[in-house]
Design a protein around this motif. Structure first.
Motif, PDB file in Angstrom:
ATOM      1  N   ASP A 198      54.059 -13.353-111.773  1.00 59.89           N
ATOM      2  CA  ASP A 198      54.265 -14.131-112.994  1.00 59.89           C
ATOM      3  C   ASP A 198      53.920 -15.600-112.776  1.00 59.89           C
ATOM      4  O   ASP A 198      53.343 -16.254-113.648  1.00 59.89           O
ATOM      5  CB  ASP A 198      55.718 -14.001-113.462  1.00 59.89           C
ATOM      6  CG  ASP A 198      56.047 -12.600-113.939  1.00 59.89           C
ATOM      7  OD1 ASP A 198      55.098 -11.844-114.249  1.00 59.89           O
ATOM      8  OD2 ASP A 198      57.242 -12.254-113.977  1.00 59.89           O
ATOM      9  N   GLN A 202      50.500 -17.234-115.000  1.00 54.85           N
ATOM     10  CA  GLN A 202      50.844 -18.020-116.173  1.00 54.85           C
ATOM     11  C   GLN A 202      49.658 -18.835-116.684  1.00 54.85           C
ATOM     12  O   GLN A 202      49.671 -19.326-117.813  1.00 54.85           O
ATOM     13  CB  GLN A 202      52.021 -18.940-115.856  1.00 54.85           C
ATOM     14  CG  GLN A 202      51.757 -19.926-114.729  1.00 54.85           C
ATOM     15  CD  GLN A 202      52.962 -20.798-114.436  1.00 54.85           C
ATOM     16  OE1 GLN A 202      53.749 -21.099-115.340  1.00 54.85           O
ATOM     17  NE2 GLN A 202      53.119 -21.216-113.190  1.00 54.85           N
ATOM     18  N   TYR A 203      48.627 -18.971-115.863  1.00 52.94           N
ATOM     19  CA  TYR A 203      47.431 -19.694-116.288  1.00 52.94           C
ATOM     20  C   TYR A 203      46.306 -18.744-116.684  1.00 52.94           C
ATOM     21  O   TYR A 203      45.179 -19.186-116.883  1.00 52.94           O
ATOM     22  CB  TYR A 203      46.947 -20.616-115.166  1.00 52.94           C
ATOM     23  CG  TYR A 203      48.001 -21.592-114.687  1.00 52.94           C
ATOM     24  CD1 TYR A 203      48.379 -22.676-115.482  1.00 52.94           C
ATOM     25  CD2 TYR A 203      48.644 -21.413-113.475  1.00 52.94           C
ATOM     26  CE1 TYR A 203      49.365 -23.560-115.059  1.00 52.94           C
ATOM     27  CE2 TYR A 203      49.619 -22.301-113.041  1.00 52.94           C
ATOM     28  CZ  TYR A 203      49.971 -23.366-113.839  1.00 52.94           C
ATOM     29  OH  TYR A 203      50.938 -24.241-113.414  1.00 52.94           O
ATOM     30  N   VAL A 205      45.163 -14.939-118.947  1.00 47.86           N
ATOM     31  CA  VAL A 205      45.459 -13.897-119.934  1.00 47.86           C
ATOM     32  C   VAL A 205      44.916 -12.580-119.389  1.00 47.86           C
ATOM     33  O   VAL A 205      43.730 -12.481-119.064  1.00 47.86           O
ATOM     34  CB  VAL A 205      44.815 -14.212-121.302  1.00 47.86           C
ATOM     35  CG1 VAL A 205      45.012 -13.043-122.257  1.00 47.86           C
ATOM     36  CG2 VAL A 205      45.412 -15.481-121.880  1.00 47.86           C
ATOM     37  N   ILE A 225      43.408 -19.270-119.371  1.00 53.22           N
ATOM     38  CA  ILE A 225      43.932 -19.554-120.704  1.00 53.22           C
ATOM     39  C   ILE A 225      42.974 -20.480-121.449  1.00 53.22           C
ATOM     40  O   ILE A 225      42.553 -21.509-120.925  1.00 53.22           O
ATOM     41  CB  ILE A 225      45.333 -20.179-120.603  1.00 53.22           C
ATOM     42  CG1 ILE A 225      46.340 -19.122-120.135  1.00 53.22           C
ATOM     43  CG2 ILE A 225      45.764 -20.762-121.947  1.00 53.22           C
ATOM     44  CD1 ILE A 225      47.738 -19.647-119.981  1.00 53.22           C
ATOM     45  N   GLY A 287      47.140 -16.597-124.686  1.00 58.68           N
ATOM     46  CA  GLY A 287      47.433 -17.564-123.642  1.00 58.68           C
ATOM     47  C   GLY A 287      48.458 -18.597-124.060  1.00 58.68           C
ATOM     48  O   GLY A 287      49.289 -19.027-123.256  1.00 58.68           O
ATOM     49  N   GLY A 290      51.851 -16.769-123.824  1.00 55.83           N
ATOM     50  CA  GLY A 290      52.140 -16.009-122.610  1.00 55.83           C
ATOM     51  C   GLY A 290      52.205 -14.507-122.822  1.00 55.83           C
ATOM     52  O   GLY A 290      53.062 -13.839-122.229  1.00 55.83           O
TER      53      GLY A 290
END
Length: 522
Positions: A198, A202-203, A205, A225, A287, A290
């Motif tokens: 995770d 997070q940066y 998709v 993203i 993106g 999240g």
């Protein structure tokens, strides 16, 4: 007893002297060496060499027996299937935290993808570097005070090997074992692997699609993203869309829906000419909030049963993209598209409505439908409750063209545009290019936008122009007028392709000019 063999100094000089008969001297040396060998010792050595493979097989069999006995009574284990997303998460964690810190002799090689910053390389056919990823079959390691073993079977078919889009990670069955009778340490390790995934995703998709056999959902690609500023359409409508999705994803909204026995769903329709950014907007929204994106191409779905199976396997909190929704027709008679050889889905409208809001349809997802022909959609599909907000993505305006020019040539570290400043003289060009401050660049952007006619070109058309002038804003501003003139000279034929299809001239142009928000005309 065998005599020790010595080669005299004179003989050695004669052996390597090219003026002498070196072949005869070499034959003499070999004869003397062979005459001094003990045949009995040679036989013993050959017997030992011949027995070595048998001894090795015996040791391996003994180790398997001992390891199987230890694993049965003293090791608890958890098996993670191949190609499961969790398999990839755990494998990545092991490679990053265990394998890379050891001496590795086994690697997986793949072609390294060009980075997003290397824009010039994307436009050229150049040889790319090779990336080597550490590979392992069995590895022991300590974590959180416990001894673990991660094992991937070396036999059998590797499912990822036949997938050209695979990077060789997470394609084999993974078995995680722990010394002890409880699987709780393994559960904690897997939770750490998920937290690690995770943190690093997070940066990005993650885009999922059905595999080649249409059986399961598989990660198709992992894209950085995309900022919503890179998708150009009406700013007011963009803010309304973001506010609507943000409110829907709020936990308070979910509790409010449940307390009033309302189905917790949200649907959107993105429509407009091809190249206006419908799919790009969907990726940018995933993106922004999240969410993973599940891509469903309606023309490629075989029947209603496959469509229902696909939706049953989609997790609740995600974004579902239904592309080319106009491929589903109410009647089954041949249409103009079918006569022209275009794809048409075998799914029915009732089958689609059932998976969207039927009795057994899951809740908590965001469904986005895209179409180039909104006038062909059935009213039952786009009624409120199934489509809660309609977003028209039309041709680009001069204001959006100016924003695109600035985004192409003046990004800062975090990707947002810098405010104008007379003292700010930061350069935006590479070595050998003229230095341009921000004030001058904004003036060029204004001159550029003045050449763009209203509601004529799609964002993708303008982006194609920028690809020819990526490193020189002065050149882009000076060439835009001639490019517009060339495009306008041939744009009527392109419009005919889009307009003709419903039997009425200017039908699509009039439809796209009237956007809708929440079912009301804009």
């Amino acid at each position: 007893m065998a005599r020790p063999f010595h080669l005299g100094v004179a003989a050695s000089h004669r052996l390597f002297d090219p003026s002498l008969q070196g072949l005869d001297i070499l034959r003499d040396v070999i004869g003397r060496w062979a005459s001094g060998l003990d045949i009995t010792r040679l036989g013993s050595l050959a017997a030992c060499v011949g027995a070595a493979p048998a001894a090795w097989r015996f040791l391996r069999a003994a180790w398997r027996e001992v390891y199987g006995w230890v694993r049965q009574f003293f090791i608890s284990s958890v098996t993670i299937p191949a190609r499961d997303p969790l398999n990839r998460h755990v494998t990545n964690w092991i490679v990053a935290n265990v394998v890379q810190h050891r001496s590795i002799r086994s690697f997986t090689a793949r072609t390294q993808q060009a980075g997003a910053a290397d824009r010039a390389a994307l436009l050229k056919k150049t040889r790319r570097d090779v990336q080597y990823l550490p590979h392992f079959e069995t590895v022991w390691f300590w974590h959180d005070g416990c001894l673990f073993v991660a094992r991937r079977p070396s036999e059998g078919f590797n499912a990822s090997a036949a997938d050209p889009a695979s990077d060789g990670i997470g394609g084999e069955e993974l078995i995680i074992g722990c010394l002890g009778r409880s699987t709780e340490p393994i559960r904690r390790l897997i939770q750490n692997c998920q937290d690690y995934a995770d943190k690093h995703s997070q940066y990005f998709v993650i885009i999922y699609s059905r595999d080649r056999y249409g059986m399961t959902w598989q990660p198709k690609s992992r894209k950085p993203i995309r900022r919503l500023e890179t998708v150009h359409f009406d700013d007011r409508l963009k803010h309304e869309l973001l506010a609507d999705i943000r409110k829907y994803l709020d936990p308070k909204t979910k509790r409010l829906y449940q307390s009033r026995s309302m189905p917790y769903r949200r649907g959107y329709l993105f429509y407009g000419p091809p190249g206006t950014g419908k799919s790009s907007l969907s990726t940018a929204l995933a993106g922004e909030f999240g969410l993973d994106l599940y891509e469903v191409r309606i023309p490629s779905v075989a029947n209603d049963q496959d469509l229902e199976q696909m939706f049953q396997e989609i997790p609740p909190r995600c974004l579902v993209l239904l592309e080319d929704i106009d491929a589903i027709w109410v009647n089954r008679e041949p249409l103009d598209d079918e006569k022209n050889g275009k794809a048409r889905s075998n799914c029915t409208l009732s089958g689609l409505l059932n998976v969207l809001d039927g009795v057994g349809s899951p809740e908590g997802r965001i469904v986005i439908m895209t179409t180039n022909k909104p006038d062909r959609l059935d009213n039952a599909l786009i009624r409120p409750g199934r489509i809660d907000m309609k977003v028209m993505l039309g041709n680009i305006s001069p204001k959006s063209a100016e924003q695109m020019f600035l985004r192409m040539f003046m990004p800062d570290a975090d990707g947002s545009l810098l405010p104008p400043s007379a003292e700010d003289k930061n350069t935006i060009s590479e070595d050998g290019k003229p230095l341009i401050d921000h004030g001058r660049l904004r003036k060029l952007a204004s001159e550029f936008a003045a050449q763009i006619p209203e509601n004529t070109f799609t964002p993708s058309q303008l982006q194609g122009f920028f690809q020819l002038h990526l490193d020189d804003p002065i050149e882009a501003a000076s060439h835009i007028s001639s490019w517009v003139e060339r495009e306008l000279s041939g744009i009527s034929s392109d419009d005919d392709i889009e307009i003709v299809g419903n039997g009425h001239a200017n039908g699509h142009a009039n439809g796209y000019a009237n956007g809708y928000v929440n079912g009301h005309a804009r």
